[in-house]
Design a protein around this motif. Structure first.
Motif, PDB file in Angstrom:
ATOM      1  N   VAL A 136       0.721  -1.072  -0.061  1.00 17.64           N
ATOM      2  CA  VAL A 136      -0.019   0.060   0.087  1.00 17.64           C
ATOM      3  C   VAL A 136       0.984   1.208   0.081  1.00 17.64           C
ATOM      4  N   LYS A 137       0.800   2.017  -1.019  1.00 12.11           N
ATOM      5  CA  LYS A 137       1.657   3.241  -1.150  1.00 12.11           C
ATOM      6  C   LYS A 137       0.518   4.500  -0.813  1.00 12.11           C
ATOM      7  N   ARG A 138       1.076   5.743  -0.700  1.00 14.77           N
ATOM      8  CA  ARG A 138       0.293   6.794  -0.465  1.00 14.77           C
ATOM      9  C   ARG A 138      -0.886   7.019  -1.376  1.00 14.77           C
ATOM     10  N   ASN A 139      -0.782   6.582  -2.613  1.00 18.11           N
ATOM     11  CA  ASN A 139      -2.051   6.714  -3.538  1.00 18.11           C
ATOM     12  C   ASN A 139      -2.868   5.324  -3.518  1.00 18.11           C
ATOM     13  N   GLY A 140      -2.659   4.403  -2.563  1.00 20.07           N
ATOM     14  CA  GLY A 140      -3.517   3.182  -2.529  1.00 20.07           C
ATOM     15  C   GLY A 140      -2.710   2.277  -2.751  1.00 20.07           C
ATOM     16  N   VAL A 141      -3.295   0.922  -2.958  1.00 18.59           N
ATOM     17  CA  VAL A 141      -3.004  -0.254  -3.004  1.00 18.59           C
ATOM     18  C   VAL A 141      -2.241  -0.453  -4.450  1.00 18.59           C
ATOM     19  N   VAL A 142      -1.015  -1.075  -4.578  1.00 20.00           N
ATOM     20  CA  VAL A 142      -0.173  -1.195  -5.890  1.00 20.00           C
ATOM     21  C   VAL A 142      -0.776  -2.335  -6.373  1.00 20.00           C
ATOM     22  N   PRO A 143      -1.414  -2.249  -7.549  1.00 21.28           N
ATOM     23  CA  PRO A 143      -2.189  -3.401  -8.175  1.00 21.28           C
ATOM     24  C   PRO A 143      -1.502  -4.715  -8.225  1.00 21.28           C
ATOM     25  N   SER A 144      -0.137  -4.427  -8.627  1.00 17.31           N
ATOM     26  CA  SER A 144       0.742  -5.740  -9.130  1.00 17.31           C
ATOM     27  C   SER A 144       0.936  -6.503  -7.941  1.00 17.31           C
ATOM     28  N   SER A 145       0.432  -5.775  -6.639  1.00 15.77           N
ATOM     29  CA  SER A 145       0.908  -6.529  -5.259  1.00 15.77           C
ATOM     30  C   SER A 145      -0.296  -7.552  -4.928  1.00 15.77           C
ATOM     31  N   LEU A 146      -1.288  -7.440  -5.676  1.00 17.18           N
ATOM     32  CA  LEU A 146      -2.492  -8.334  -5.448  1.00 17.18           C
ATOM     33  C   LEU A 146      -2.621  -9.347  -6.477  1.00 17.18           C
ATOM     34  N   THR A 147      -1.524  -9.125  -7.445  1.00 17.34           N
ATOM     35  CA  THR A 147      -1.804 -10.294  -8.402  1.00 17.34           C
ATOM     36  C   THR A 147      -1.466 -11.702  -8.061  1.00 17.34           C
ATOM     37  N   VAL A 148      -2.242 -12.682  -8.758  1.00  6.29           N
ATOM     38  CA  VAL A 148      -1.878 -13.899  -8.492  1.00  6.29           C
ATOM     39  C   VAL A 148      -0.897 -14.571  -9.434  1.00  6.29           C
ATOM     40  N   TYR A 149       0.137 -15.222  -9.045  1.00 10.46           N
ATOM     41  CA  TYR A 149       1.046 -15.601  -9.938  1.00 10.46           C
ATOM     42  C   TYR A 149       1.114 -17.143  -9.958  1.00 10.46           C
ATOM     43  N   THR A 150       1.758 -17.382 -11.308  1.00  6.08           N
ATOM     44  CA  THR A 150       1.483 -19.223 -11.191  1.00  6.08           C
ATOM     45  C   THR A 150       3.120 -19.459 -11.502  1.00  6.08           C
ATOM     46  N   PHE A 151       3.498 -20.630 -11.090  1.00  3.01           N
ATOM     47  CA  PHE A 151       4.745 -21.207 -10.999  1.00  3.01           C
ATOM     48  C   PHE A 151       4.746 -22.677 -11.371  1.00  3.01           C
ATOM     49  N   PRO A 152       5.701 -23.092 -11.922  1.00  2.00           N
ATOM     50  CA  PRO A 152       5.716 -24.587 -11.891  1.00  2.00           C
ATOM     51  C   PRO A 152       5.885 -25.196 -10.657  1.00  2.00           C
ATOM     52  N   ARG A 153       5.269 -26.084 -10.220  1.00  2.00           N
ATOM     53  CA  ARG A 153       5.142 -26.782  -8.911  1.00  2.00           C
ATOM     54  C   ARG A 153       6.263 -27.124  -8.069  1.00  2.00           C
ATOM     55  N   THR A 154       7.471 -27.226  -9.024  1.00  2.00           N
ATOM     56  CA  THR A 154       9.073 -27.681  -8.561  1.00  2.00           C
ATOM     57  C   THR A 154       9.548 -26.607  -8.181  1.00  2.00           C
ATOM     58  N   ARG A 155       9.256 -25.286  -8.503  1.00  4.31           N
ATOM     59  CA  ARG A 155       9.826 -24.044  -8.242  1.00  4.31           C
ATOM     60  C   ARG A 155       9.347 -23.809  -6.807  1.00  4.31           C
ATOM     61  N   LEU A 156       8.423 -24.116  -6.188  1.00  9.25           N
ATOM     62  CA  LEU A 156       8.063 -23.861  -4.902  1.00  9.25           C
ATOM     63  C   LEU A 156       8.186 -24.889  -4.093  1.00  9.25           C
ATOM     64  N   GLU A 157       8.811 -24.574  -2.870  1.00  9.08           N
ATOM     65  CA  GLU A 157       8.882 -25.468  -1.601  1.00  9.08           C
ATOM     66  C   GLU A 157       8.144 -25.065  -0.627  1.00  9.08           C
ATOM     67  N   ARG A 158       7.282 -25.858   0.185  1.00 13.00           N
ATOM     68  CA  ARG A 158       6.668 -25.773   1.438  1.00 13.00           C
ATOM     69  C   ARG A 158       7.551 -25.255   2.512  1.00 13.00           C
ATOM     70  N   VAL A 159       7.164 -24.149   3.102  1.00 14.57           N
ATOM     71  CA  VAL A 159       8.177 -23.649   4.262  1.00 14.57           C
ATOM     72  C   VAL A 159       7.030 -23.742   5.679  1.00 14.57           C
ATOM     73  N   GLY A 160       7.781 -24.107   6.817  1.00 14.03           N
ATOM     74  CA  GLY A 160       7.059 -24.187   8.163  1.00 14.03           C
ATOM     75  C   GLY A 160       6.184 -25.293   8.025  1.00 14.03           C
ATOM     76  N   SER A 161       5.448 -25.305   9.317  1.00  8.48           N
ATOM     77  CA  SER A 161       4.369 -26.478   9.210  1.00  8.48           C
ATOM     78  C   SER A 161       3.138 -25.644   9.712  1.00  8.48           C
ATOM     79  N   PRO A 162       1.895 -26.154   9.397  1.00  6.95           N
ATOM     80  CA  PRO A 162       0.742 -25.483   9.529  1.00  6.95           C
ATOM     81  C   PRO A 162       0.243 -25.494  10.932  1.00  6.95           C
TER      82      PRO A 162
END
Ligand SMILES: [Zn+2]
Ligand SMILES: [Zn+2]
Length: 220
Positions: free
Chosen positions: A194-220
């Motif tokens: 959130v900047k002075r002029n409001g939410v930066v739209p790109s920060s709300l974007t849903v991004y897509t990844f190949p599954r193997t690029r992501l690793e789970r962190v922490g435990s729920p």
């Protein structure tokens, strides 16, 4: 179908009979069990004989079963290994977790449907510690950023378009090092900027990844 002739009969603890002897040998003798799929198991005995066990039919190719029609030590051993989680039950196959290599048992049909082009084994599959679901926190291996998973798709990275970049998820330049034929995961950065002029739209974007690029962190 079980029939118990005499429920009050004491267990024959002090008079080991042939049944108990087979049970003891099934547990203590060195044997290696290999699941072949379709409920069949190959059992190699210490004497290097190899027998084929059909677990659900309770059949084995060893002389003890073939000639004496008993529940032999090989059938018993297969059942024990399944109970102890060391061998997959009929209908499942043993595969390695993509992230840690731990053995995971996967439904045979699911494994077959996830066979990827040019891959030695189907997948990727993950153990309970490394599987991800919507709501989980993951780490992007490229940037180290943390994200929150919103969807785990069955679509492959080479089949999903990134419209803004006019290419597929697999073709996107920072994804080139990852398998093109793994499922796509959609994720968001946990906090909107959130900047002075409001939410930066790109920060709300849903991004897509190949599954193997992501690793789970922490435990729920
Ligand atoms: Zn046998
Ligand atoms: Zn794992």
């Amino acid at each position: 179908m079980k029939t118990i002739a005499s429920p009050k009969a004491p267990l024959p603890v002090s008079t080991p009979d042939h049944l108990e002897e087979r049970s003891r040998r099934a547990r203590s003798e060195p044997m290696s069990v290999l699941s072949l799929g379709d409920g069949l198991y190959e059992v190699e005995s210490a004497s290097e004989h190899t027998y084929l066990v059909d677990l659900e039919a309770g059949r084995c190719t060893c002389p003890d079963h073939v000639f004496r029609d008993v529940r032999c030590k090989h059938v018993r051993r297969v059942a024990m290994e399944i109970t102890e989680g060391r061998t997959p039950p009929p209908g499942e196959v043993a595969l390695a977790c993509h992230d840690c290599g731990e053995t995971v048992f996967v439904d045979e049909n699911v494994a077959a449907s996830r066979y990827r082009d040019g891959a030695d084994a189907p997948g990727p599959f993950y153990c309970a510690d490394h599987a991800i679901a919507p709501g989980d926190t993951v780490r992007d291996r490229e940037t180290g950023s943390r994200l929150t998973v919103v969807d785990v798709s069955e679509y492959r990275a080479d089949a999903v378009e990134i419209r803004a970049a006019d290419c597929t998820v697999a073709e996107y330049e920072t994804n080139e090092a990852y398998d093109p034929n793994v499922p796509v995961v959609a994720a968001v950065y946990p906090h909107a900027t959130v900047k002075r002029n409001g939410v930066v739209p790109s920060s709300l974007t849903v991004y897509t990844f190949p599954r193997t690029r992501l690793e789970r962190v922490g435990s729920p």
